[in-house]
Design a protein around this motif. Structure first.
Motif: not given
Length: 461
Positions: A107-124, A129-130
């Motif tokens: 499964w690691l070789e065939r199907d494992f994928r990391l999720s998308d992510f949400e990235l921004s900057v707020r007040e420095g 978020l994943f």
């Protein structure tokens, strides 16, 4: 292995040089937990987010958001290499071959994928978020933390000339040597590297781990970094973390099921690993309540790791719990892993190995000569002790900056579980300062689990 770290830092191609070089560049326990999640909770959704406890450092101003995004995107494109999977399949971990199931490795070789992510900057500060299947989000924790830690390092290194970089690394190497010199040859001492998540950089962690292995010899147990264990033929160290009990408690249908979930998790873990990897981590909702209400069979586990309680107190509490249940603590293992440095490692080793002089309290064990003067000690082991040495092993550049500021000081940075299947997750800890979750949920969990043995202490790393 001799690396000219100053020259490498000075000549870095910052725009393209990847921080995460391999999906194995993570703590070993993340792979063990991933197999557990894949086997027991393959359809559970979970989200993780970044928390900077060192709020005085405005990471979003120091590190370009596009730099971080590029590093995360590069990590997201990585796949496990065949040679890495062959090593996972064929290597011996904790004396056992076949720790990872063939179907999981496929499964690691065939199907494992990391999720998308949400990235921004707020007040420095970064908002990161994943979100997705638990199997797709869990691995982001270490990749994200090590990426941000190294980007902070790179941003600060850019401010120094090549000569200043020479001074920086010369001072850091001298400091590292001083620490190793105090630990080398201490009878029975076991120390392992737990420093991936908040390391100065990948190259520095590799340098430190190789130096520890060369200098400390049998005193060095191995590294939690799976890639470095794979590359340098070292023991991979680790079992599990707070994420698992947090998730099971979040998914509980009622308070009674929530309270019992911390023990239900260990039943599932024991079944998954067929009686191996049996190290308790009891502080997710408070160690005292966990031990007080734990079923008797848990006293047969191999040992316990303390991560948020004063380790002298936590070790004594564990020893008393074992003795009350008729188990011999001298056959068990106690691991400390929270904010350790040389003085505390030596003090804990002396205390739990039984080298205790009448009238000397544990907090007085701060000089190496105190541990090496065998005339003082009663040589009777109380419990096997091991130190998981983290941030202050792989990122102790305090006082090394030739410009005199604290720009290279490590941060208290975490990436923790937000929710499981839409239910908010909470970590209470043995330290009020380390509690995670919304105030409303923390208050709810405190009513369920109680506050026995919980204290307030500064969070160093």
């Amino acid at each position: 292995m001799i690396i000219n770290l100053a020259r490498r830092a000075h000549n870095h191609n910052w725009e393209v040089d990847p921080i995460t070089r391999s999906l194995l560049d993570t703590d070993f326990y993340k792979l063990l937990m991933l197999q557990f999640i894949w086997k027991c909770f393959p359809k559970t959704n979970a989200s993780f987010s970044l928390i900077n406890r060192s709020i005085e450092v405005r990471l979003g101003d120091l590190i370009g958001v596009d730099e971080l995004r590029e590093q995360l995107e590069q990590t997201k494109r990585l796949r496990f290499r065949k040679s890495e999977l062959i090593w996972l399949a064929g290597n011996t971990f904790y004396g056992r071959r076949g720790m990872f199931e063939p179907a999981f490795l496929e499964w690691l070789e065939r199907d494992f994928r990391l999720s998308d992510f949400e990235l921004s900057v707020r007040e420095g500060q970064f908002s990161l978020l994943f979100r997705g299947l638990w199997t797709e989000t869990t691995m982001w924790e270490i990749y994200a933390l090590s990426a941000i830690s190294e980007l902070k390092t790179r941003a600060t290194l850019k401010q120094l000339s090549e000569f200043e970089l020479d001074i920086l690394y010369a001072r850091a190497k001298t400091k590292l040597w001083g620490k190793m010199e105090r630990l080398r040859g201490v009878p029975g001492l076991k120390v392992s590297d737990f420093g991936t998540r908040r390391r100065h950089s990948f190259l520095w962690q590799e340098y430190v781990v190789k130096a520890m292995s060369d200098v400390l010899g049998s005193n060095f147990s191995g590294t939690s970094n799976t890639y470095l264990a794979y590359k340098h033929d070292l023991e991979a160290i680790g079992t599990n973390a707070h994420e698992l009990p947090m998730a099971l408690a979040a998914m509980a249908k009622n308070d009674e099921e929530m309270k019992a979930s911390q023990y239900r998790l260990l039943e599932l873990w024991q079944q998954t690993y067929q009686g191996e990897l049996l190290i308790l981590l009891p502080d997710t909702f408070g160690t005292t309540q966990f031990l007080r209400d734990a079923p008797d069979w848990m006293a047969d586990w191999t040992g316990q790791r303390a991560d948020s309680k004063d380790p002298f107190v936590a070790g004594d509490e564990y020893i008393a719990w074992l003795e009350k249940r008729g188990r011999d603590p001298r056959e068990k293992l106690f691991i400390a892993s929270d904010s350790l440095d040389v003085d505390q490692i030596l003090g804990l080793h002396a205390y739990f190995s039984g080298r205790v002089c009448d009238g000397v309290s544990p907090t007085n064990f701060v000089e190496a000569k105190d541990f090496l003067d065998e005339r003082k000690w009663i040589p009777e082991r109380r419990i096997h002790f091991s130190a998981g040495w983290g941030t202050l092993l792989t990122n102790d550049f305090r006082g090394c900056n030739p410009r005199g500021d604290s720009g290279f000081d490590p941060l208290s940075l975490v990436c923790k579980l937000n929710d499981a299947d839409g239910r908010p997750a909470v970590k209470l800890s043995d330290n009020f300062e380390k509690a995670l979750g919304s105030p409303k949920e923390i208050e709810h969990y405190q009513r369920v689990f109680g506050l026995a043995g919980v204290a307030r202490a500064p969070v160093v790393t």
